[in-house]
Design a protein around this motif. Structure first.
Motif, PDB file in Angstrom:
ATOM      1  N   ALA A 142       3.638 -16.757  -1.990  1.00 57.27           N
ATOM      2  CA  ALA A 142       3.252 -17.274  -0.677  1.00 57.27           C
ATOM      3  C   ALA A 142       3.829 -16.407   0.441  1.00 57.27           C
ATOM      4  O   ALA A 142       3.151 -16.134   1.439  1.00 57.27           O
ATOM      5  N   MET A 143       5.063 -15.954   0.271  1.00 57.08           N
ATOM      6  CA  MET A 143       5.685 -15.114   1.296  1.00 57.08           C
ATOM      7  C   MET A 143       4.963 -13.776   1.410  1.00 57.08           C
ATOM      8  O   MET A 143       4.813 -13.243   2.519  1.00 57.08           O
ATOM      9  N   LYS A 144       4.524 -13.230   0.283  1.00 55.03           N
ATOM     10  CA  LYS A 144       3.781 -11.970   0.329  1.00 55.03           C
ATOM     11  C   LYS A 144       2.469 -12.158   1.095  1.00 55.03           C
ATOM     12  O   LYS A 144       2.088 -11.321   1.922  1.00 55.03           O
ATOM     13  N   PHE A 145       1.764 -13.279   0.817  1.00 56.79           N
ATOM     14  CA  PHE A 145       0.518 -13.559   1.523  1.00 56.79           C
ATOM     15  C   PHE A 145       0.759 -13.736   3.021  1.00 56.79           C
ATOM     16  O   PHE A 145      -0.122 -13.468   3.833  1.00 56.79           O
ATOM     17  N   CYS A 146       1.976 -14.190   3.381  1.00 54.22           N
ATOM     18  CA  CYS A 146       2.305 -14.413   4.796  1.00 54.22           C
ATOM     19  C   CYS A 146       2.872 -13.172   5.471  1.00 54.22           C
ATOM     20  O   CYS A 146       3.273 -13.231   6.640  1.00 54.22           O
ATOM     21  N   GLY A 147       2.957 -12.062   4.733  1.00 54.64           N
ATOM     22  CA  GLY A 147       3.364 -10.806   5.351  1.00 54.64           C
ATOM     23  C   GLY A 147       4.820 -10.429   5.184  1.00 54.64           C
ATOM     24  O   GLY A 147       5.265  -9.426   5.752  1.00 54.64           O
ATOM     25  N   PHE A 148       5.597 -11.188   4.411  1.00 52.50           N
ATOM     26  CA  PHE A 148       7.008 -10.847   4.203  1.00 52.50           C
ATOM     27  C   PHE A 148       7.127  -9.799   3.102  1.00 52.50           C
ATOM     28  O   PHE A 148       6.316  -9.752   2.169  1.00 52.50           O
ATOM     29  N   ASP A 149       8.177  -8.977   3.188  1.00 49.65           N
ATOM     30  CA  ASP A 149       8.364  -7.938   2.178  1.00 49.65           C
ATOM     31  C   ASP A 149       9.153  -8.477   0.993  1.00 49.65           C
ATOM     32  O   ASP A 149       9.649  -9.610   1.000  1.00 49.65           O
ATOM     33  N   VAL A 150       9.284  -7.649  -0.040  1.00 44.39           N
ATOM     34  CA  VAL A 150       9.929  -8.066  -1.281  1.00 44.39           C
ATOM     35  C   VAL A 150      11.398  -8.389  -1.059  1.00 44.39           C
ATOM     36  O   VAL A 150      11.928  -9.358  -1.616  1.00 44.39           O
ATOM     37  N   ASP A 151      12.106  -7.591  -0.267  1.00 43.96           N
ATOM     38  CA  ASP A 151      13.529  -7.827  -0.034  1.00 43.96           C
ATOM     39  C   ASP A 151      13.763  -9.170   0.647  1.00 43.96           C
ATOM     40  O   ASP A 151      14.733  -9.885   0.333  1.00 43.96           O
ATOM     41  N   THR A 152      12.901  -9.529   1.581  1.00 46.01           N
ATOM     42  CA  THR A 152      13.041 -10.821   2.257  1.00 46.01           C
ATOM     43  C   THR A 152      12.817 -11.960   1.280  1.00 46.01           C
ATOM     44  O   THR A 152      13.554 -12.957   1.284  1.00 46.01           O
ATOM     45  N   ALA A 153      11.809 -11.838   0.415  1.00 44.93           N
ATOM     46  CA  ALA A 153      11.553 -12.868  -0.591  1.00 44.93           C
ATOM     47  C   ALA A 153      12.723 -12.985  -1.560  1.00 44.93           C
ATOM     48  O   ALA A 153      13.096 -14.088  -1.972  1.00 44.93           O
ATOM     49  N   ALA A 154      13.330 -11.848  -1.927  1.00 50.36           N
ATOM     50  CA  ALA A 154      14.477 -11.871  -2.826  1.00 50.36           C
ATOM     51  C   ALA A 154      15.650 -12.604  -2.196  1.00 50.36           C
ATOM     52  O   ALA A 154      16.395 -13.330  -2.872  1.00 50.36           O
ATOM     53  N   LEU A 263      -2.629 -21.474  -8.751  1.00 48.18           N
ATOM     54  CA  LEU A 263      -2.655 -22.490  -7.696  1.00 48.18           C
ATOM     55  C   LEU A 263      -2.442 -21.877  -6.317  1.00 48.18           C
ATOM     56  O   LEU A 263      -3.105 -22.267  -5.345  1.00 48.18           O
ATOM     57  N   ILE A 264      -1.519 -20.922  -6.209  1.00 51.19           N
ATOM     58  CA  ILE A 264      -1.263 -20.331  -4.898  1.00 51.19           C
ATOM     59  C   ILE A 264      -2.471 -19.527  -4.433  1.00 51.19           C
ATOM     60  O   ILE A 264      -2.779 -19.469  -3.233  1.00 51.19           O
ATOM     61  N   ALA A 265      -3.212 -18.925  -5.378  1.00 51.77           N
ATOM     62  CA  ALA A 265      -4.395 -18.149  -5.012  1.00 51.77           C
ATOM     63  C   ALA A 265      -5.605 -19.031  -4.774  1.00 51.77           C
ATOM     64  O   ALA A 265      -6.412 -18.757  -3.874  1.00 51.77           O
ATOM     65  N   GLY A 266      -5.724 -20.106  -5.555  1.00 51.31           N
ATOM     66  CA  GLY A 266      -6.918 -20.936  -5.452  1.00 51.31           C
ATOM     67  C   GLY A 266      -6.801 -22.111  -4.504  1.00 51.31           C
ATOM     68  O   GLY A 266      -7.738 -22.410  -3.757  1.00 51.31           O
ATOM     69  N   ALA A 267      -5.630 -22.799  -4.534  1.00 54.61           N
ATOM     70  CA  ALA A 267      -5.465 -24.010  -3.728  1.00 54.61           C
ATOM     71  C   ALA A 267      -4.660 -23.768  -2.462  1.00 54.61           C
ATOM     72  O   ALA A 267      -4.925 -24.383  -1.432  1.00 54.61           O
ATOM     73  N   TRP A 269      -0.593 -22.744  -0.559  1.00 48.35           N
ATOM     74  CA  TRP A 269       0.818 -23.142  -0.499  1.00 48.35           C
ATOM     75  C   TRP A 269       0.993 -24.618  -0.164  1.00 48.35           C
ATOM     76  O   TRP A 269       1.788 -25.318  -0.782  1.00 48.35           O
ATOM     77  N   ASN A 270       0.262 -25.116   0.806  1.00 49.98           N
ATOM     78  CA  ASN A 270       0.425 -26.511   1.216  1.00 49.98           C
ATOM     79  C   ASN A 270       0.017 -27.480   0.115  1.00 49.98           C
ATOM     80  O   ASN A 270       0.687 -28.501  -0.114  1.00 49.98           O
ATOM     81  N   ILE A 271      -1.057 -27.189  -0.578  1.00 52.78           N
ATOM     82  CA  ILE A 271      -1.524 -28.078  -1.646  1.00 52.78           C
ATOM     83  C   ILE A 271      -0.499 -28.151  -2.768  1.00 52.78           C
ATOM     84  O   ILE A 271      -0.245 -29.224  -3.339  1.00 52.78           O
ATOM     85  N   ILE A 272       0.101 -27.022  -3.104  1.00 49.79           N
ATOM     86  CA  ILE A 272       1.145 -27.016  -4.133  1.00 49.79           C
ATOM     87  C   ILE A 272       2.276 -27.956  -3.747  1.00 49.79           C
ATOM     88  O   ILE A 272       2.751 -28.764  -4.558  1.00 49.79           O
ATOM     89  N   ASN A 273       2.716 -27.874  -2.501  1.00 51.68           N
ATOM     90  CA  ASN A 273       3.833 -28.706  -2.075  1.00 51.68           C
ATOM     91  C   ASN A 273       3.460 -30.178  -1.985  1.00 51.68           C
ATOM     92  O   ASN A 273       4.233 -31.050  -2.402  1.00 51.68           O
TER      93      ASN A 273
END
Length: 299
Positions: A142-154, A263-267, A269-273
């Motif tokens: 979800a963070m990648k889809f929102c534009g965050f980089d890998v280090d931030t997600a880590a 789920l993150i690709a099809g439904a 982030w909000n639906i998952i939560n």
């Protein structure tokens, strides 16, 4: 890795999986070594050891990665060394004894699952574990889809891991004082607030707070479920009951990790939560329904 044999690497990784699965039984070992009024703290201290692992494991991996000529071979040697240390510590623990078994086989498992107390304990633990795996796996995507980089997600995942293990040092005494059922509800509420922050926006702080609360909720529900498990069986059924709880955790965790990407690709982030909420309601209902039964043998 040293021989550059891929099939051997796969076999070794398979065996590491078995080692990790057996490590989840350490908390049950702790329960057998203490009095009934100390069980929450005992399980919590074992889970809390994950804080130490989170701190030293990256450093060990980094230091040993190039320890020998073949990259990462030293890391596997370090893992073998750590497992040897763990085995030596296990040999030093007081033997909880092997209880006499009056019955064995799948019939015992089915009978245990019919007991509301044990069913509720398994539901609480499995729900918390499955939800944690699902959302944790989906968070970096979800963070990648929102534009965050890998280090931030880590960095977000690092705080999630801290949330998973650090509360154990206070959760144990709270379970012993206020009861496992109340702490399971507190854990469920932590997951509810995790959902609230997760769907509130796509800022760094929203991901950070929701991931941290996700870890806390998992911690409380796992410890509460582990403590409650002992109320639903006698000593002769201990192995079967513990296996059922670990099986429930494994199934929910495996399914969650497999479907998270789809789920993150099809439904989204909000639906998952939002999907977390009905699972929590069912688990809490099963736990409280079982808790209303009088404490009798085999209930």
């Amino acid at each position: 890795v040293y021989q550059a044999e891929f099939l051997l690497v796969c076999l070794g990784t398979f065996l590491i999986g078995g080692y990790q699965a057996s490590a989840m039984y350490y908390r049950y070992t702790a329960l057998e070594a203490v009095r009934d009024d100390q069980k929450g703290r005992a399980a919590a201290l074992v889970v809390g050891g994950g804080v130490l692992a989170a701190l030293i494991a990256p450093e060990i991996a980094s230091y040993t990665r190039n320890m020998v000529a073949i990259p990462f071979a030293g890391s596997y040697l370090a893992l073998a060394g750590l497992a040897t240390i763990a085995a030596l510590i296990m040999l030093m623990l007081r033997d909880g004894g092997v209880p006499a078994k009056t019955r064995t086989g799948g019939a015992v498992m089915l009978e245990l699952l019919r007991r509301p107390r044990l069913r509720g304990a398994i539901a609480i633990s499995a729900a918390g574990h499955g939800i944690m795996i699902l959302v944790m796996t989906a968070t970096p995507l979800a963070m990648k889809f929102c534009g965050f980089d890998v280090d931030t997600a880590a960095n977000i995942i690092r705080w999630h891991i801290i949330g998973m293990f650090l509360p154990a040092f206070v959760a144990g005494p709270m379970i012993d004082r206020f009861g496992a059922r109340l702490m399971a509800v507190v854990g469920a509420l932590a997951l509810v607030f995790s959902v609230v922050f997760a769907v509130s926006g796509i800022s760094f702080s929203a991901f950070l707070i929701s991931s941290f609360l996700l870890g806390i909720g998992w911690n409380l529900m796992l410890l509460a479920g582990t403590t409650l498990l002992g109320e639903g069986h006698d000593a002769s059924e201990r192995g079967h009951a513990q296996s059922l709880m670990e099986l429930g955790n494994s199934i929910t965790g495996t399914v969650a990790s497999l479907v998270a990407g789809a789920l993150i690709a099809g439904a989204g982030w909000n639906i998952i939560n939002f999907g977390v909420l009905p699972v929590l309601l069912v688990a809490i209902f099963l736990m409280w329904a079982g808790g209303r039964k009088p404490v009798t043998q085999g209930v």
